[in-house]
Design an enzyme around this catalytic site. Sequence first.
Site, PDB file in Angstrom:
ATOM      1  N   GLY A 246       3.689  16.488  -0.767  1.00 54.68           N
ATOM      2  CA  GLY A 246       2.459  15.819  -0.347  1.00 54.68           C
ATOM      3  C   GLY A 246       2.035  16.293   1.029  1.00 54.68           C
ATOM      4  O   GLY A 246       2.865  16.440   1.928  1.00 54.68           O
TER       5      GLY A 246
ATOM      6  N   THR B 115       0.811  -1.216   0.000  1.00 48.34           N
ATOM      7  CA  THR B 115       0.000   0.000   0.000  1.00 48.34           C
ATOM      8  C   THR B 115       0.851   1.276   0.000  1.00 48.34           C
ATOM      9  O   THR B 115       0.597   2.181  -0.805  1.00 48.34           O
ATOM     10  CB  THR B 115      -0.982  -0.006   1.181  1.00 48.34           C
ATOM     11  OG1 THR B 115      -1.795  -1.179   1.096  1.00 48.34           O
ATOM     12  CG2 THR B 115      -1.867   1.226   1.183  1.00 48.34           C
TER      13      THR B 115
ATOM     14  N   GLU C  56       1.384   9.713  -5.480  1.00 47.52           N
ATOM     15  CA  GLU C  56       1.973  11.024  -5.200  1.00 47.52           C
ATOM     16  C   GLU C  56       2.874  11.474  -6.347  1.00 47.52           C
ATOM     17  O   GLU C  56       2.856  12.645  -6.740  1.00 47.52           O
ATOM     18  CB  GLU C  56       2.770  10.987  -3.889  1.00 47.52           C
ATOM     19  CG  GLU C  56       1.887  10.913  -2.669  1.00 47.52           C
ATOM     20  CD  GLU C  56       2.597  11.413  -1.418  1.00 47.52           C
ATOM     21  OE1 GLU C  56       3.362  12.406  -1.499  1.00 47.52           O
ATOM     22  OE2 GLU C  56       2.366  10.821  -0.353  1.00 47.52           O
TER      23      GLU C  56
ATOM     24  N   HIS D  86      -6.943   0.781  -0.782  1.00 50.65           N
ATOM     25  CA  HIS D  86      -6.248  -0.259  -1.545  1.00 50.65           C
ATOM     26  C   HIS D  86      -7.255  -1.382  -1.737  1.00 50.65           C
ATOM     27  O   HIS D  86      -7.637  -2.053  -0.785  1.00 50.65           O
ATOM     28  CB  HIS D  86      -5.016  -0.732  -0.774  1.00 50.65           C
ATOM     29  CG  HIS D  86      -4.049  -1.470  -1.614  1.00 50.65           C
ATOM     30  ND1 HIS D  86      -2.736  -1.592  -1.251  1.00 50.65           N
ATOM     31  CD2 HIS D  86      -4.171  -2.129  -2.788  1.00 50.65           C
ATOM     32  CE1 HIS D  86      -2.084  -2.299  -2.175  1.00 50.65           C
ATOM     33  NE2 HIS D  86      -2.951  -2.636  -3.106  1.00 50.65           N
TER      34      HIS D  86
ATOM     35  N   ARG E 119      -1.395  18.261  -2.545  1.00 56.41           N
ATOM     36  CA  ARG E 119      -0.004  18.705  -2.552  1.00 56.41           C
ATOM     37  C   ARG E 119       0.030  20.191  -2.254  1.00 56.41           C
ATOM     38  O   ARG E 119      -0.805  20.950  -2.739  1.00 56.41           O
ATOM     39  CB  ARG E 119       0.660  18.414  -3.902  1.00 56.41           C
ATOM     40  CG  ARG E 119       0.656  16.920  -4.224  1.00 56.41           C
ATOM     41  CD  ARG E 119       1.518  16.559  -5.393  1.00 56.41           C
ATOM     42  NE  ARG E 119       2.936  16.740  -5.130  1.00 56.41           N
ATOM     43  CZ  ARG E 119       3.671  15.930  -4.374  1.00 56.41           C
ATOM     44  NH1 ARG E 119       3.118  14.892  -3.783  1.00 56.41           N
ATOM     45  NH2 ARG E 119       4.957  16.163  -4.210  1.00 56.41           N
TER      46      ARG E 119
END
Length: 130
Positions: free
Chosen positions: A65, A38, A46, A72, A116
């Site tokens: 980030g 994950t 990202e 997931h 971000r």
Amino acid sequence: MDARDFITTGMSAERTLVVPVERTVGHFVSGMPFVYATPMMILEMEMASGDAIRSALQPGWVTVGTEVDIRHLAAALVGATVRTTAKVVAVERRVIRFEVEAFEGPRKLGEGRHARGLVNVEMFNKRLGA
């Protein structure tokens, strides 16, 4: 600097990765299965998000980030080809928000949102004393 001046909704990018052993849960945690981890999927999400807007950033500016909200959904084995996508869905003064997904072929492996923050590298380094 205001991200709304140069980042627009709809900007997007895609990355492709063939899952290596080094990106599996079993590589990091003894006794766990050798499936795509994950945190490694989130890393690709990202990276795709950064790729989507990098060319629009002014010199001396980067994004980092700041938020992840990821599900997931399915496992992928070593050797699987994973395609990760990111699309800008909202732009604030210093925050860019993305919709992110990961697929193995047509099968969705993960989905969610990522944000971000816009950062001036020189000012950031000064603040940290770097």
